[in-house]
Design a protein around this motif. Structure first.
Motif, PDB file in Angstrom:
ATOM      1  N   SER A  23       0.843  -1.191   0.000  1.00 25.23           N
ATOM      2  CA  SER A  23       0.000   0.000   0.000  1.00 25.23           C
ATOM      3  C   SER A  23       0.876   1.238   0.000  1.00 25.23           C
ATOM      4  O   SER A  23       2.042   1.190   0.367  1.00 25.23           O
ATOM      5  N   GLY A  24       0.316   2.326  -0.442  1.00 28.58           N
ATOM      6  CA  GLY A  24       1.043   3.581  -0.422  1.00 28.58           C
ATOM      7  C   GLY A  24       1.815   3.866  -1.685  1.00 28.58           C
ATOM      8  O   GLY A  24       2.127   5.023  -1.975  1.00 28.58           O
ATOM      9  N   ARG A  25       2.186   2.845  -2.416  1.00 29.20           N
ATOM     10  CA  ARG A  25       2.881   3.020  -3.688  1.00 29.20           C
ATOM     11  C   ARG A  25       2.770   1.727  -4.456  1.00 29.20           C
ATOM     12  O   ARG A  25       2.494   0.682  -3.897  1.00 29.20           O
ATOM     13  N   THR A  26       3.047   1.804  -5.742  1.00 30.81           N
ATOM     14  CA  THR A  26       3.039   0.588  -6.542  1.00 30.81           C
ATOM     15  C   THR A  26       4.389  -0.109  -6.415  1.00 30.81           C
ATOM     16  O   THR A  26       5.437   0.547  -6.410  1.00 30.81           O
ATOM     17  N   PHE A  27       4.350  -1.407  -6.335  1.00 30.50           N
ATOM     18  CA  PHE A  27       5.571  -2.192  -6.237  1.00 30.50           C
ATOM     19  C   PHE A  27       5.815  -2.991  -7.505  1.00 30.50           C
ATOM     20  O   PHE A  27       6.635  -3.901  -7.510  1.00 30.50           O
ATOM     21  N   SER A  28       5.145  -2.617  -8.581  1.00 28.60           N
ATOM     22  CA  SER A  28       5.289  -3.385  -9.818  1.00 28.60           C
ATOM     23  C   SER A  28       6.710  -3.308 -10.373  1.00 28.60           C
ATOM     24  O   SER A  28       7.125  -4.193 -11.108  1.00 28.60           O
ATOM     25  N   GLY A  29       7.454  -2.276 -10.034  1.00 27.88           N
ATOM     26  CA  GLY A  29       8.823  -2.126 -10.521  1.00 27.88           C
ATOM     27  C   GLY A  29       9.871  -2.691  -9.578  1.00 27.88           C
ATOM     28  O   GLY A  29      11.071  -2.524  -9.820  1.00 27.88           O
ATOM     29  N   PHE A  30       9.444  -3.354  -8.526  1.00 27.25           N
ATOM     30  CA  PHE A  30      10.348  -3.890  -7.521  1.00 27.25           C
ATOM     31  C   PHE A  30      10.347  -5.417  -7.541  1.00 27.25           C
ATOM     32  O   PHE A  30       9.324  -6.042  -7.830  1.00 27.25           O
ATOM     33  N   ALA A  31      11.483  -5.994  -7.191  1.00 20.14           N
ATOM     34  CA  ALA A  31      11.492  -7.416  -6.846  1.00 20.14           C
ATOM     35  C   ALA A  31      10.846  -7.548  -5.473  1.00 20.14           C
ATOM     36  O   ALA A  31      11.049  -6.707  -4.594  1.00 20.14           O
ATOM     37  N   VAL A  32      10.058  -8.584  -5.301  1.00 22.92           N
ATOM     38  CA  VAL A  32       9.436  -8.853  -4.010  1.00 22.92           C
ATOM     39  C   VAL A  32       9.858 -10.245  -3.553  1.00 22.92           C
ATOM     40  O   VAL A  32       9.878 -11.188  -4.343  1.00 22.92           O
ATOM     41  N   SER A  33      10.212 -10.318  -2.298  1.00 26.78           N
ATOM     42  CA  SER A  33      10.755 -11.560  -1.761  1.00 26.78           C
ATOM     43  C   SER A  33       9.986 -11.999  -0.535  1.00 26.78           C
ATOM     44  O   SER A  33       9.281 -11.212   0.103  1.00 26.78           O
ATOM     45  N   TRP A  34      10.159 -13.262  -0.217  1.00 26.62           N
ATOM     46  CA  TRP A  34       9.724 -13.813   1.063  1.00 26.62           C
ATOM     47  C   TRP A  34      10.964 -14.310   1.804  1.00 26.62           C
ATOM     48  O   TRP A  34      11.805 -14.997   1.222  1.00 26.62           O
ATOM     49  N   PHE A  35      11.057 -13.909   3.044  1.00 18.01           N
ATOM     50  CA  PHE A  35      12.083 -14.407   3.947  1.00 18.01           C
ATOM     51  C   PHE A  35      11.362 -15.000   5.165  1.00 18.01           C
ATOM     52  O   PHE A  35      10.180 -14.714   5.397  1.00 18.01           O
ATOM     53  N   ARG A  36      12.085 -15.779   5.937  1.00 16.71           N
ATOM     54  CA  ARG A  36      11.504 -16.308   7.168  1.00 16.71           C
ATOM     55  C   ARG A  36      12.552 -16.290   8.278  1.00 16.71           C
ATOM     56  O   ARG A  36      13.751 -16.312   8.006  1.00 16.71           O
ATOM     57  N   GLN A  37      12.045 -16.217   9.488  1.00 21.17           N
ATOM     58  CA  GLN A  37      12.946 -16.190  10.639  1.00 21.17           C
ATOM     59  C   GLN A  37      12.361 -17.038  11.752  1.00 21.17           C
ATOM     60  O   GLN A  37      11.271 -16.750  12.261  1.00 21.17           O
ATOM     61  N   ALA A  38      13.103 -18.074  12.106  1.00 23.98           N
ATOM     62  CA  ALA A  38      12.707 -18.946  13.207  1.00 23.98           C
ATOM     63  C   ALA A  38      13.345 -18.420  14.488  1.00 23.98           C
ATOM     64  O   ALA A  38      14.349 -17.705  14.431  1.00 23.98           O
ATOM     65  N   PRO A  39      12.795 -18.750  15.644  1.00 21.28           N
ATOM     66  CA  PRO A  39      13.353 -18.265  16.912  1.00 21.28           C
ATOM     67  C   PRO A  39      14.827 -18.613  17.047  1.00 21.28           C
ATOM     68  O   PRO A  39      15.233 -19.753  16.826  1.00 21.28           O
ATOM     69  N   GLY A  40      15.624 -17.601  17.357  1.00 16.77           N
ATOM     70  CA  GLY A  40      17.047 -17.819  17.571  1.00 16.77           C
ATOM     71  C   GLY A  40      17.866 -17.978  16.313  1.00 16.77           C
ATOM     72  O   GLY A  40      19.065 -18.245  16.379  1.00 16.77           O
ATOM     73  N   LYS A  41      17.233 -17.788  15.153  1.00 18.26           N
ATOM     74  CA  LYS A  41      17.947 -17.947  13.889  1.00 18.26           C
ATOM     75  C   LYS A  41      17.921 -16.652  13.097  1.00 18.26           C
ATOM     76  O   LYS A  41      17.099 -15.774  13.339  1.00 18.26           O
ATOM     77  N   GLU A  42      18.817 -16.552  12.127  1.00 19.93           N
ATOM     78  CA  GLU A  42      18.860 -15.384  11.262  1.00 19.93           C
ATOM     79  C   GLU A  42      17.738 -15.461  10.221  1.00 19.93           C
ATOM     80  O   GLU A  42      17.195 -16.520   9.945  1.00 19.93           O
ATOM     81  N   ARG A  43      17.432 -14.286   9.679  1.00 20.03           N
ATOM     82  CA  ARG A  43      16.431 -14.230   8.616  1.00 20.03           C
ATOM     83  C   ARG A  43      16.950 -15.002   7.401  1.00 20.03           C
ATOM     84  O   ARG A  43      18.097 -14.818   6.973  1.00 20.03           O
ATOM     85  N   GLU A  44      16.096 -15.843   6.849  1.00 18.60           N
ATOM     86  CA  GLU A  44      16.492 -16.774   5.788  1.00 18.60           C
ATOM     87  C   GLU A  44      15.678 -16.527   4.532  1.00 18.60           C
ATOM     88  O   GLU A  44      14.444 -16.388   4.599  1.00 18.60           O
ATOM     89  N   PHE A  45      16.354 -16.476   3.405  1.00 18.82           N
ATOM     90  CA  PHE A  45      15.678 -16.289   2.118  1.00 18.82           C
ATOM     91  C   PHE A  45      14.807 -17.497   1.800  1.00 18.82           C
ATOM     92  O   PHE A  45      15.205 -18.647   1.999  1.00 18.82           O
ATOM     93  N   VAL A  46      13.615 -17.216   1.262  1.00 22.12           N
ATOM     94  CA  VAL A  46      12.703 -18.277   0.852  1.00 22.12           C
ATOM     95  C   VAL A  46      12.470 -18.237  -0.661  1.00 22.12           C
ATOM     96  O   VAL A  46      12.686 -19.219  -1.360  1.00 22.12           O
ATOM     97  N   ALA A  47      12.032 -17.095  -1.163  1.00 21.80           N
ATOM     98  CA  ALA A  47      11.707 -16.978  -2.588  1.00 21.80           C
ATOM     99  C   ALA A  47      11.636 -15.520  -2.975  1.00 21.80           C
ATOM    100  O   ALA A  47      11.433 -14.646  -2.132  1.00 21.80           O
ATOM    101  N   ALA A  48      11.815 -15.256  -4.271  1.00 19.42           N
ATOM    102  CA  ALA A  48      11.708 -13.895  -4.784  1.00 19.42           C
ATOM    103  C   ALA A  48      11.195 -13.932  -6.209  1.00 19.42           C
ATOM    104  O   ALA A  48      11.414 -14.909  -6.931  1.00 19.42           O
ATOM    105  N   VAL A  49      10.520 -12.866  -6.594  1.00 17.91           N
ATOM    106  CA  VAL A  49      10.038 -12.734  -7.968  1.00 17.91           C
ATOM    107  C   VAL A  49      10.444 -11.358  -8.473  1.00 17.91           C
ATOM    108  O   VAL A  49      10.247 -10.348  -7.793  1.00 17.91           O
ATOM    109  N   LYS A  50      11.048 -11.330  -9.654  1.00 17.28           N
ATOM    110  CA  LYS A  50      11.538 -10.086 -10.236  1.00 17.28           C
ATOM    111  C   LYS A  50      10.384  -9.336 -10.889  1.00 17.28           C
ATOM    112  O   LYS A  50       9.350  -9.914 -11.217  1.00 17.28           O
ATOM    113  N   PRO A  51      10.563  -8.025 -11.127  1.00 17.80           N
ATOM    114  CA  PRO A  51       9.436  -7.203 -11.565  1.00 17.80           C
ATOM    115  C   PRO A  51       9.097  -7.294 -13.046  1.00 17.80           C
ATOM    116  O   PRO A  51       7.934  -7.334 -13.398  1.00 17.80           O
TER     117      PRO A  51
END
Length: 123
Positions: A23-51
């Protein structure tokens, strides 16, 4: 500006659909990713889609089980998660940015983040 939703409690082998609403702006020109973070662990890459070309990238741990997609008209990105495992338990975040391909799995490559949604997979 980004909000992840759709998390919940599911048994191993089950499926969930996550949504990332922009919201607030269009993200059609951005790559959008999913990351995940389990307790006590670093943020981990899951998936991304390019614009532009819609190229998709996945972590090895989720290839063949998760599918990322985007609907630019709705300013939304989705993550379909099948065959869930207890190791998939984490808070899932969506991020937006303009990373080069070699940086697509790095959290530092994304400068818009939303609040996460908790996914819990029971054994």
């Amino acid at each position: 500006q980004l909000q992840a939703s759709g998390g919940g409690l599911v048994q191993a082998g089950g499926s969930l659909n996550l949504s990332c609403t922009a919201s607030g702006r269009t993200f059609s020109g951005f790559a959008v990713s999913w990351f995940r973070q389990a307790p006590g662990k670093e943020r981990e890459f899951v998936a991304a889609v390019k614009p532009v070309n819609g190229d998709k990238h996945y972590a090895d741990s989720v290839k063949g089980r998760f599918t990322i997609s985007r609907d630019n008209a709705k300013n939304m990105v989705y993550l379909r998660m099948n065959s869930l495992k207890p190791d998939d338990t984490a808070v899932y975040f969506c991020g937006a940015g303009r990373p080069i391909t070699s940086s697509i799995s790095r959290p530092s490559a994304y400068y818009y983040w939303g609040q996460g949604t908790l996914v819990t997979v029971s054994s």
